[in-house]
Design a protein around this motif. Structure first.
Motif, PDB file in Angstrom:
ATOM      1  N   LEU A   1     106.728 -45.546   2.317  1.00 53.01           N
ATOM      2  CA  LEU A   1     106.349 -44.681   3.443  1.00 53.01           C
ATOM      3  C   LEU A   1     106.530 -45.419   4.766  1.00 53.01           C
ATOM      4  CD1 LEU A   1     103.044 -43.093   2.057  1.00 53.01           C
ATOM      5  CD2 LEU A   1     105.256 -41.950   2.297  1.00 53.01           C
TER       6      LEU A   1
ATOM      7  N   ILE B   1      99.341 -41.332   6.205  1.00 51.83           N
ATOM      8  CA  ILE B   1      99.260 -40.922   4.803  1.00 51.83           C
ATOM      9  C   ILE B   1      98.576 -42.061   4.057  1.00 51.83           C
ATOM     10  CG2 ILE B   1     100.548 -40.287   2.728  1.00 51.83           C
ATOM     11  CD1 ILE B   1     102.845 -39.367   4.580  1.00 51.83           C
TER      12      ILE B   1
ATOM     13  N   MET C   1     104.426 -36.361 -10.383  1.00 51.38           N
ATOM     14  CA  MET C   1     105.503 -37.113 -11.040  1.00 51.38           C
ATOM     15  C   MET C   1     104.881 -37.963 -12.132  1.00 51.38           C
ATOM     16  SD  MET C   1     107.788 -38.714  -8.001  1.00 51.38           S
ATOM     17  CE  MET C   1     109.513 -38.595  -8.336  1.00 51.38           C
TER      18      MET C   1
ATOM     19  N   ILE D   1     104.670 -47.416  -2.989  1.00 50.61           N
ATOM     20  CA  ILE D   1     104.541 -46.168  -2.225  1.00 50.61           C
ATOM     21  C   ILE D   1     104.209 -46.493  -0.769  1.00 50.61           C
ATOM     22  CG2 ILE D   1     103.123 -44.082  -1.938  1.00 50.61           C
ATOM     23  CD1 ILE D   1     102.862 -44.074  -5.049  1.00 50.61           C
TER      24      ILE D   1
ATOM     25  N   PRO E   1     103.290 -31.382  -2.278  1.00 48.78           N
ATOM     26  CA  PRO E   1     102.593 -32.196  -3.283  1.00 48.78           C
ATOM     27  C   PRO E   1     103.107 -31.947  -4.704  1.00 48.78           C
ATOM     28  CG  PRO E   1     101.101 -30.606  -2.203  1.00 48.78           C
ATOM     29  CD  PRO E   1     102.488 -30.272  -1.779  1.00 48.78           C
ATOM     30  N   ILE E   2     103.903 -32.856  -5.186  1.00 48.52           N
ATOM     31  CA  ILE E   2     104.406 -32.741  -6.554  1.00 48.52           C
ATOM     32  C   ILE E   2     103.688 -33.744  -7.448  1.00 48.52           C
ATOM     33  CG2 ILE E   2     106.692 -31.883  -5.929  1.00 48.52           C
ATOM     34  CD1 ILE E   2     107.687 -34.808  -6.345  1.00 48.52           C
TER      35      ILE E   2
ATOM     36  N   TRP F   1      96.598 -31.672 -10.020  1.00 48.48           N
ATOM     37  CA  TRP F   1      96.663 -32.325  -8.714  1.00 48.48           C
ATOM     38  C   TRP F   1      97.249 -31.414  -7.653  1.00 48.48           C
ATOM     39  CZ3 TRP F   1      93.809 -36.512  -8.606  1.00 48.48           C
ATOM     40  CH2 TRP F   1      93.515 -37.116  -9.825  1.00 48.48           C
ATOM     41  N   ARG F   2      96.530 -31.307  -6.569  1.00 47.66           N
ATOM     42  CA  ARG F   2      97.008 -30.533  -5.413  1.00 47.66           C
ATOM     43  C   ARG F   2      97.504 -31.460  -4.314  1.00 47.66           C
ATOM     44  NH1 ARG F   2      91.911 -26.428  -5.995  1.00 47.66           N
ATOM     45  NH2 ARG F   2      92.899 -24.983  -7.439  1.00 47.66           N
ATOM     46  N   VAL F   3      97.448 -32.751  -4.591  1.00 45.87           N
ATOM     47  CA  VAL F   3      98.020 -33.758  -3.692  1.00 45.87           C
ATOM     48  C   VAL F   3      99.125 -34.456  -4.492  1.00 45.87           C
ATOM     49  CG1 VAL F   3      96.016 -34.158  -2.229  1.00 45.87           C
ATOM     50  CG2 VAL F   3      96.184 -35.339  -4.426  1.00 45.87           C
ATOM     51  N   PRO F   4     100.069 -35.123  -3.786  1.00 45.68           N
ATOM     52  CA  PRO F   4     101.111 -35.827  -4.532  1.00 45.68           C
ATOM     53  C   PRO F   4     100.502 -36.886  -5.448  1.00 45.68           C
ATOM     54  CG  PRO F   4     101.474 -36.018  -2.147  1.00 45.68           C
ATOM     55  CD  PRO F   4     100.228 -35.235  -2.330  1.00 45.68           C
ATOM     56  N   TRP F   5     100.914 -36.866  -6.671  1.00 46.24           N
ATOM     57  CA  TRP F   5     100.299 -37.723  -7.686  1.00 46.24           C
ATOM     58  C   TRP F   5     101.391 -38.305  -8.560  1.00 46.24           C
ATOM     59  CZ3 TRP F   5     100.041 -37.583 -13.099  1.00 46.24           C
ATOM     60  CH2 TRP F   5      99.012 -38.325 -13.698  1.00 46.24           C
ATOM     61  N   PHE F   6     101.274 -39.577  -8.860  1.00 43.71           N
ATOM     62  CA  PHE F   6     102.359 -40.305  -9.530  1.00 43.71           C
ATOM     63  C   PHE F   6     101.779 -41.185 -10.614  1.00 43.71           C
ATOM     64  CE2 PHE F   6     105.966 -43.609  -8.783  1.00 43.71           C
ATOM     65  CZ  PHE F   6     106.760 -42.994  -9.717  1.00 43.71           C
TER      66      PHE F   6
ATOM     67  N   ARG G   1      94.089 -33.878   2.211  1.00 44.76           N
ATOM     68  CA  ARG G   1      95.410 -33.623   1.647  1.00 44.76           C
ATOM     69  C   ARG G   1      96.459 -34.680   1.955  1.00 44.76           C
ATOM     70  NH1 ARG G   1      99.139 -31.297   5.093  1.00 44.76           N
ATOM     71  NH2 ARG G   1     100.285 -30.484   3.311  1.00 44.76           N
ATOM     72  N   ASN G   2      96.248 -35.479   3.005  1.00 39.52           N
ATOM     73  CA  ASN G   2      97.304 -36.415   3.397  1.00 39.52           C
ATOM     74  C   ASN G   2      97.218 -37.746   2.664  1.00 39.52           C
ATOM     75  OD1 ASN G   2      98.900 -34.858   5.145  1.00 39.52           O
ATOM     76  ND2 ASN G   2      97.268 -34.975   6.681  1.00 39.52           N
ATOM     77  N   ILE G   3      97.359 -37.645   1.367  1.00 40.87           N
ATOM     78  CA  ILE G   3      97.292 -38.850   0.540  1.00 40.87           C
ATOM     79  C   ILE G   3      98.395 -38.797  -0.514  1.00 40.87           C
ATOM     80  CG2 ILE G   3      94.792 -38.943   0.810  1.00 40.87           C
ATOM     81  CD1 ILE G   3      94.513 -38.103  -2.126  1.00 40.87           C
ATOM     82  N   ILE G   4      98.671 -39.940  -1.102  1.00 41.69           N
ATOM     83  CA  ILE G   4      99.508 -40.005  -2.304  1.00 41.69           C
ATOM     84  C   ILE G   4      98.760 -40.874  -3.296  1.00 41.69           C
ATOM     85  CG2 ILE G   4     101.690 -40.770  -3.316  1.00 41.69           C
ATOM     86  CD1 ILE G   4     103.016 -40.308  -0.589  1.00 41.69           C
TER      87      ILE G   4
END
Lengths: 97, 391, 310
Positions: free
Chosen positions: C90, C104, B208, C86, B205-206, C67-72, C44-47
């Protein structure tokens, strides 16, 4: 631990300025914003967890005895927990300097 | 053996996108870019290509979808023109700042107002500083070739920048040219699947797109600036590798009969081919003229341009866009900046010509050279005018 | 006091937080709470694709992230388009075997300005295309991040820095845009309204949205003490009053069928909600009555719809 923004050189920044350490902002102390802090009277507590679920700052954690306890490192002193506590077990008291 | 086929340049561009195994295509129709997306949608609809194609509700969203999909690690493509590019301008800066190697073909067209669908470079110049690798190609073969070159280059971990192929609207996009198609096996070898350095995925988890306070913003900009300038050796390397594969070698700046010339025409884009005809005619008359064609626009090839021009007495720089209220055309500005530090440098005369698709014929180049040589001789060494305007 | 809230349910929720403490929202920010609960619901399985705004600014000052989850984050007006990108990225990468097959959930998150105003076109496009994603609007009823300017989601009568109550003006002169209805008009499989004052309801709706294939839209009323000029400790109570007065009814629209999450035989007077907020301080009795009447009318319409089912 991630060093503060003023210490980074341009060469150290990851490509695209991504942040590789998830949730590293948790090192940031928001607890010193508060002028009041919550005090729990355990005798009145019914362990319902409303203080925990309504906290916008994720300051409440469950302790070993089953009480939700406010982490003053993060608690901003908004007073929501005290207001929402159904048994008025939480009171807001002036934070000493 | 590579096949040589007559086809519309837009179709060649679409075929190249197919051959480049692009994963996500997102675009919004605008003349003169439409033929590219139309043909791509056909290719996807016929199952000739395993990609997601989205014809979306605006160019802003077209670029935003590419940014989102590229951030997951999917090879992404879009194309646009003029007003569409203006609408996505905001996102072009962001794609570069996030270092997402999207490819965009811009079928160059005039920016409104007045509204005009015809070709010039005003759209490309609007986003000159957006931080993408940008080139201006001269013919259909270059468009086709640069699709592969761009992905190989942009996705290189030493580069990681989005890339724009500027091709002149109508003049290139709508003409049929002989295109040498490259065998798929060769392309697959030249362009392996994209291996992103960072990608959005729950396993890692990054974050951006964090915002920057003044205490760190300048560092982010310097990193981006150094990286884009620093991509020059990689650009040369990829062009060399492509040349070794196809025999077509590209350079940031190309010259034609320029080595011994007193006066040099400097062009960018498809008018270079017309200009070379004018050079031949003038050479036949015994005039000392040559041609310098700028292919790479960003990062700007300062050294290559100096090498190509410093020996000359006069540079006649042809721009295809007006920098309203500015120092002249944007290409001339760059050329001036490139040679300013030299003690012995040529004089520059700048014409803005062929805006909004007005024809620039070989005779026009000859007239411009005539005029520039006289003006410079008479002491006006830094002249600028819009060519061919009725008084 | 706490209707529709199973108190024991709180303890069954995960203790994990995917939106980390140390974020810099104001005291008593119910928008931060809304985001926290959304993340808790999804795991956790999110963006997340986020818009520019309060939640972006409080959570991502480079080099720190909450953010502990992918965050854009990209920009303000294109959250739904970025989320679309996104989602398709995916999808195609999984189909081509370049990343493992796995569920996801793609989430778009934006405020009311980023949704109802500048982001409306991108949102409409994404809903129309039918991407499989959840769009969450955390609505605090004005541009709070830039200093409390009015949006089309600001309620009638509210004073903001660009709809001020003055000698001749009475604050916002337009009625709050009905974003949930606009989303529902796209015939997407799931639309819901929620409020962090009803955390279990909110979490259940978000989970449902994640399970549904196709686009889901969740509109979350998020009390903003700074912009509403209310006491920080009242944020939960105000959210509850918004629901109890019919100002912000909680409902779902599943495949076009309306369902009220909580129905009140009798709504509380709007005054109870309004009097706790400084942004409404200037309202006259007549204006309050006007608001009361319209809210009552709109609530009746919604109730009728829920009865009919469509």
């Amino acid at each position: 631990m991630t060093k503060p923004e003023s210490e980074w050189t341009w060469k150290e920044l990851p490509v695209g300025n991504v942040i590789l350490e998830p949730g590293n902002a948790s090192s940031y102390r928001t607890g010193d914003w508060k002028s009041f802090k919550p005090i729990l009277n355990k005798e009145l507590c019914i362990h319902c967890g409303l203080c925990y679920i309504f906290c916008p700052d994720m300051a409440y954690n469950l302790d070993a005895e089953g009480y939700f306890i406010s982490d003053l490192y993060y608690c901003k002193g908004c007073g929501i927990c005290s207001k929402e506590c159904p048994t008025r077990a939480i009171t807001m008291v002036v934070e000493e300097e | 053996m590579a096949k040589r086929v007559g086809m519309e340049v837009s179709i060649a561009a679409a075929e190249a996108v197919k051959q480049a195994n692009v994963d996500v295509i997102s675009a919004y129709p605008i003349t003169p870019q439409t033929h590219i997306v139309e043909h791509l949608s056909e290719i996807v609809a016929n199952g000739e290509m395993d990609a997601e194609f989205f014809c979306v509700e605006s160019e802003h969203s077209a670029m935003s979808i590419c940014i989102g999909s590229e951030a997951t690690g999917a090879r992404s493509f879009t194309c646009t023109s003029a007003q569409g590019l203006a609408l996505m301008a905001e996102m072009t800066y962001i794609a570069s700042g996030l270092r997402l190697p999207i490819l965009m073909i811009v079928a160059n067209r005039t920016l409104s107002a007045p509204l005009s669908i015809w070709n010039d470079h005003s759209d490309a110049m609007m986003i000159r500083d957006c931080g993408w690798v940008q080139y201006f190609v001269e013919n259909g073969q270059e468009v086709y070739d640069h699709v592969f070159i761009s992905y190989r280059l942009g996705e290189d971990r030493k580069v990681l920048f989005p890339v724009i192929i500027n091709m002149d609207g109508f003049i290139l996009s709508h003409v049929i040219e002989p295109i040498e198609l490259i065998e798929q096996e060769k392309i697959d070898q030249f362009l392996p699947p994209y291996q992103p350095l960072h990608q959005l995925h729950p396993d890692k988890p990054i974050t951006m797109g964090a915002f920057a306070l003044p205490a760190i913003f300048a560092e982010t900009k310097k990193a981006q600036e150094v990286a884009l300038r620093g991509s020059m050796p990689k650009i040369l390397e990829v062009w060399k590798a492509f040349g070794d594969m196809t025999g077509r070698y590209y350079q940031p700046v190309e010259t034609y009969k320029a080595e011994d010339a007193k006066t040099l025409l400097v062009t960018m884009g498809s008018i270079g081919e017309t200009a070379s005809v004018a050079i031949d005619k003038m050479r036949e008359q015994g005039r000392s003229v040559g041609l310098v064609k700028i292919r790479l626009w960003r990062p700007f090839p300062f050294e290559a341009l100096k090498q190509a021009t410093l020996h000359a007495k006069n540079l006649v720089v042809i721009d295809r866009a007006v920098s309203v209220g500015g120092p002249g055309g944007p290409v001339a500005s760059e050329v001036k900046a490139a040679i300013y530090g030299e003690v012995l440098r040529p004089s520059i005369y700048n014409f803005v010509a062929g805006i909004s698709g007005r024809d620039v014929a070989p005779i026009d180049f000859i007239k411009m050279v005539d005029k520039a040589e006289i003006e410079i001789e008479e002491g006006r060494k830094d002249g600028y005018e819009i060519y061919g305007v009725r008084e | 006091m706490i209707e529709n809230l199973n108190v024991f349910a709180v303890r069954t929720l995960t203790q994990k937080e995917y939106f980390a403490p140390g974020h810099r929202s104001c005291q008593g920010c119910a928008e931060a709470l809304a985001v926290r609960l959304v993340c808790k619901a999804l795991g956790r399985n999110i963006i997340i694709a986020a818009a520019t705004g309060c939640m972006e600014i409080v959570s991502s000052p480079l080099p720190f992230t909450s953010w502990r989850v992918p965050w854009f984050h990209c920009a303000f007006e294109n959250t739904a388009a970025v989320a679309s990108g996104i989602e398709v990225g995916l999808k195609v990468l999984m189909r081509k075997g370049r990343i493992p097959q796995k569920k996801i959930v793609t989430v778009g998150m934006a405020g009311d300005g980023g949704t109802a105003d500048i982001g409306l076109q991108a949102l409409s496009g994404a809903l129309e295309r039918g991407h499989d994603f959840i769009y969450v609007c955390t609505d605090n009823e004005a541009y709070m991040n830039t200093g409390i300017q009015r949006s089309s989601s600001t309620p009638f009568g509210a004073s903001t820095t660009t709809s001020p109550a003055g000698k001749t003006a009475m604050g916002q002169i337009t009625w709050k845009k009905n974003m949930a209805a606009i989303a529902a008009a796209h015939n997407i499989p799931y639309v819901a309204t929620a409020c962090p004052s009803y955390p279990i309801d909110l979490i259940q709706k978000v989970k449902k949205a994640a399970d549904i294939k196709g686009a889901a839209y969740i509109h979350i009323l998020s009390v903003c003490p700074t912009g509403w000029r209310s006491a920080p400790d009242l944020s939960i109570k105000l959210g509850r009053l918004a629901v109890e007065t019919g100002t912000f009814p909680l409902y779902e629209v599943e495949h076009g069928r309306y369902h009220l999450s909580i129905d009140f035989p009798k709504l509380k007077p709007i005054k109870e909600y309004i009097k706790l907020q400084g942004r409404f301080r200037h309202l006259t009795e007549e204006m309050i009555e006007e608001i009361q009447n319209r809210i009552q009318r709109e609530y009746e319409v919604l109730r009728e719809r829920a009865k009919r089912g469509f």
